[in-house]
Design a protein around this motif. Structure first.
Motif, short mmCIF file in Angstrom:
data_model
loop_
_atom_site.label_atom_id
_atom_site.label_comp_id
_atom_site.label_asym_id
_atom_site.label_seq_id
_atom_site.Cartn_x
_atom_site.Cartn_y
_atom_site.Cartn_z
N ASN A 217 40.66 -59.35 5.19
CA ASN A 217 40.86 -60.79 5.39
C ASN A 217 39.75 -61.53 5.88
N GLU A 218 39.47 -62.78 5.67
CA GLU A 218 38.49 -63.63 6.24
C GLU A 218 39.33 -64.85 6.72
N GLN A 219 39.13 -65.00 7.92
CA GLN A 219 39.92 -66.24 8.78
C GLN A 219 39.01 -67.27 8.94
N ARG A 220 39.52 -68.51 8.98
CA ARG A 220 39.02 -69.76 8.85
C ARG A 220 39.32 -70.34 10.43
N MET A 221 38.34 -70.74 11.04
CA MET A 221 38.09 -71.25 12.34
C MET A 221 37.62 -72.34 12.76
N ALA A 222 37.94 -73.25 13.66
CA ALA A 222 37.39 -74.53 14.17
C ALA A 222 37.27 -74.49 15.58
N VAL A 223 36.45 -75.28 16.17
CA VAL A 223 36.26 -75.75 17.65
C VAL A 223 36.48 -77.09 17.77
N HIS A 224 37.50 -77.37 18.49
CA HIS A 224 37.80 -79.01 18.57
C HIS A 224 37.94 -79.21 20.40
N ASP A 225 37.24 -79.95 20.87
CA ASP A 225 37.47 -80.31 22.42
C ASP A 225 37.41 -78.86 23.08
N ASN A 226 36.51 -78.11 22.70
CA ASN A 226 36.02 -76.82 23.08
C ASN A 226 37.17 -75.64 22.97
N HIS A 227 38.28 -76.06 22.55
CA HIS A 227 39.39 -75.00 22.01
C HIS A 227 39.16 -74.51 20.55
N GLY A 232 43.52 -70.73 8.99
CA GLY A 232 44.34 -70.01 8.00
C GLY A 232 43.45 -68.83 7.80
N VAL A 233 43.86 -68.12 6.57
CA VAL A 233 43.16 -66.82 6.38
C VAL A 233 43.26 -66.72 4.79
N THR A 234 42.24 -66.13 4.41
CA THR A 234 42.20 -65.90 2.72
C THR A 234 42.24 -64.15 2.84
N VAL A 235 43.44 -63.90 2.63
CA VAL A 235 43.79 -62.41 2.50
C VAL A 235 42.81 -61.56 1.25
N ASN A 236 42.42 -60.73 1.85
CA ASN A 236 41.41 -59.95 1.04
C ASN A 236 40.22 -60.79 0.68
N GLY A 237 39.96 -61.79 1.27
CA GLY A 237 38.49 -62.70 1.12
C GLY A 237 37.55 -61.80 1.21
N LEU A 314 48.57 -47.56 -0.88
CA LEU A 314 47.13 -48.12 -1.25
C LEU A 314 47.34 -49.14 -1.99
N PRO A 315 46.72 -50.29 -1.72
CA PRO A 315 46.70 -51.47 -2.85
C PRO A 315 46.02 -51.00 -4.13
N GLY A 316 46.76 -51.32 -5.28
CA GLY A 316 46.02 -51.25 -6.55
C GLY A 316 45.11 -52.40 -6.93
N ARG A 317 45.39 -53.53 -6.43
CA ARG A 317 44.48 -54.64 -6.50
C ARG A 317 44.18 -55.47 -5.56
N MET A 318 43.14 -56.34 -5.09
CA MET A 318 43.05 -57.07 -3.92
C MET A 318 42.57 -58.40 -4.14
N PRO A 319 43.20 -59.05 -5.05
CA PRO A 319 42.39 -60.66 -5.42
C PRO A 319 42.83 -61.17 -4.24
N ALA A 320 42.15 -62.46 -3.90
CA ALA A 320 42.14 -63.30 -2.90
C ALA A 320 43.62 -63.95 -2.79
N CYS A 321 44.05 -64.11 -1.63
CA CYS A 321 45.31 -65.16 -1.53
C CYS A 321 44.98 -65.88 -0.34
N ILE A 322 44.90 -67.29 -0.49
CA ILE A 322 44.90 -68.40 0.84
C ILE A 322 46.36 -68.47 1.38
N VAL A 323 46.04 -68.14 2.78
CA VAL A 323 47.21 -68.88 3.62
C VAL A 323 47.00 -69.96 4.36
#
Length: 331
Positions: A217-227, A232-237, A314-323
């Motif tokens: 998975n690929e996570q999406r992050m930001a920094v705001h006021d040094n925090h 969210g996450v793109t599952v199997n991104g 074991l997964p048979g397919r791994m298309p991306a899914c956004i959360v």
């Protein structure tokens, strides 16, 4: 892989989220944390309800909110009414470890990692040392009293037993990070050099030191006021990197053989390759997108681990899914 239930007429599974149940002693979750917990619990319960031969036991949240130990009483009643228990709780302050021990002391099946593994993974310093001892690349982790490397660059300060990026702050250099850590009273902190790169996570299915990877998975992050803020996450991104990341997941499971069922591994894709940030011996937000991404019922895959000799799913397919999550929701 289809779910095949153990040799009982109905397997009663108690699934709950500790913080959102209003448990006594639980830190009041923020709006974003409540959303995350409810999202994971809804996804888990939906998957459990789809399984034949499984009866779901859940907490009545309204009955647990009054003070005076109501949660403990209702929790014990639900545990005793079930055959197996799937706890959703923070590793902070030893909450998940305590609940896991309680489940085992009541003689019920724990659908999660051993209490010892939860304790180890719940400390960023201890987990880092264990992984480094097994030759697994990790982000260097220091205590406030340690001598930090003199190399220039930004530093990250976070709770040693923290979850995700909660209370995780970015400082422009090590001196500022050390001052912030020294000024903190109470919860133990750790310091890590900031490593640039894509942020990812693994969704693992673990048993006896072995693992299969359900999500890269690929996570999406930001920094705001040094925090740091988790968006969210793109599952199997990161499914294109599955061979390399699967090797990392298997190495982590071998280094922490008490991991069982679903576990998550957070990492940074640095220039040198993936560096482990955290090991999560519990459900993560990525769980909410796994069924849609893989076509596998992940709850069924975990329950299948109860059957001796059953291979890991074991997964048979791994298309991306956004959360997505409401990272900037008011408290």
């Amino acid at each position: 892989m289809p779910w095949r239930r153990p040799q009982v007429a109905t397997l009663k599974v108690f699934a709950f989220d500790h913080a959102c149940a209003g448990a006594a002693g639980a830190t009041r979750p923020s709006a974003a944390q409540r959303f995350d917990g409810e999202l994971m619990l809804r996804a888990l319960c939906a998957d459990l309800r789809r399984l034949p031969g499984v009866e779901l036991v859940t907490l009545d949240a309204a009955a647990t909110r009054p003070a005076g130990g109501a949660f403990d009483r209702v929790f014990t009643d639900c545990v005793l009414a079930a055959d197996a228990v799937w706890p959703l709780a923070s590793v902070s302050s030893g909450v998940l470890e305590r609940l896991s021990r309680d489940v085992l002391q009541h003689g019920r099946i724990l659908l999660g990692s051993t209490p010892a593994a939860v304790r180890l993974a719940g400390s960023k310093r201890a987990a880092c040392q264990a992984l480094l001892g097994a030759g697994i690349p990790t982000v260097a982790t220091f205590g406030p009293g340690d001598t930090l490397p003199a190399a220039p660059g930004a530093w990250v300060v976070k709770p040693d037993d923290g979850a995700g990026c909660i209370d995780t702050r970015l400082f422009h250099d090590r001196s500022a990070a050390q001052l912030a850590a020294a000024a903190h009273v109470g919860r133990e902190l750790v310091l890590q050099p900031f490593v640039a790169g894509r942020v990812g996570s693994l969704s693992l299915l673990c048993r006896d030191g072995m693992a299969s990877v359900l999500g890269c998975n690929e996570q999406r992050m930001a920094v705001h006021d040094n925090h740091f803020r988790f968006l969210g996450v793109t599952v199997n991104g990161l499914a294109s990197m599955a061979p390399q990341l699967e090797a990392l997941g298997m190495a982590v499971a071998a280094a922490l053989p008490g991991l069982w069922g679903y576990a998550g591994v957070d990492f940074i894709l640095a220039d040198s390759g993936p560096l482990v940030l955290d090991v999560n011996p519990r459900l993560t937000i990525s769980y909410a997108g796994l069924h849609a991404s893989t076509g596998i019922n992940p709850a069924g895959a975990v329950l299948a681990l109860l059957q001796p000799g059953m291979p890991l799913a074991l997964p048979g397919r791994m298309p991306a899914c956004i959360v997505d999550v409401p990272a900037f929701a008011p408290g």
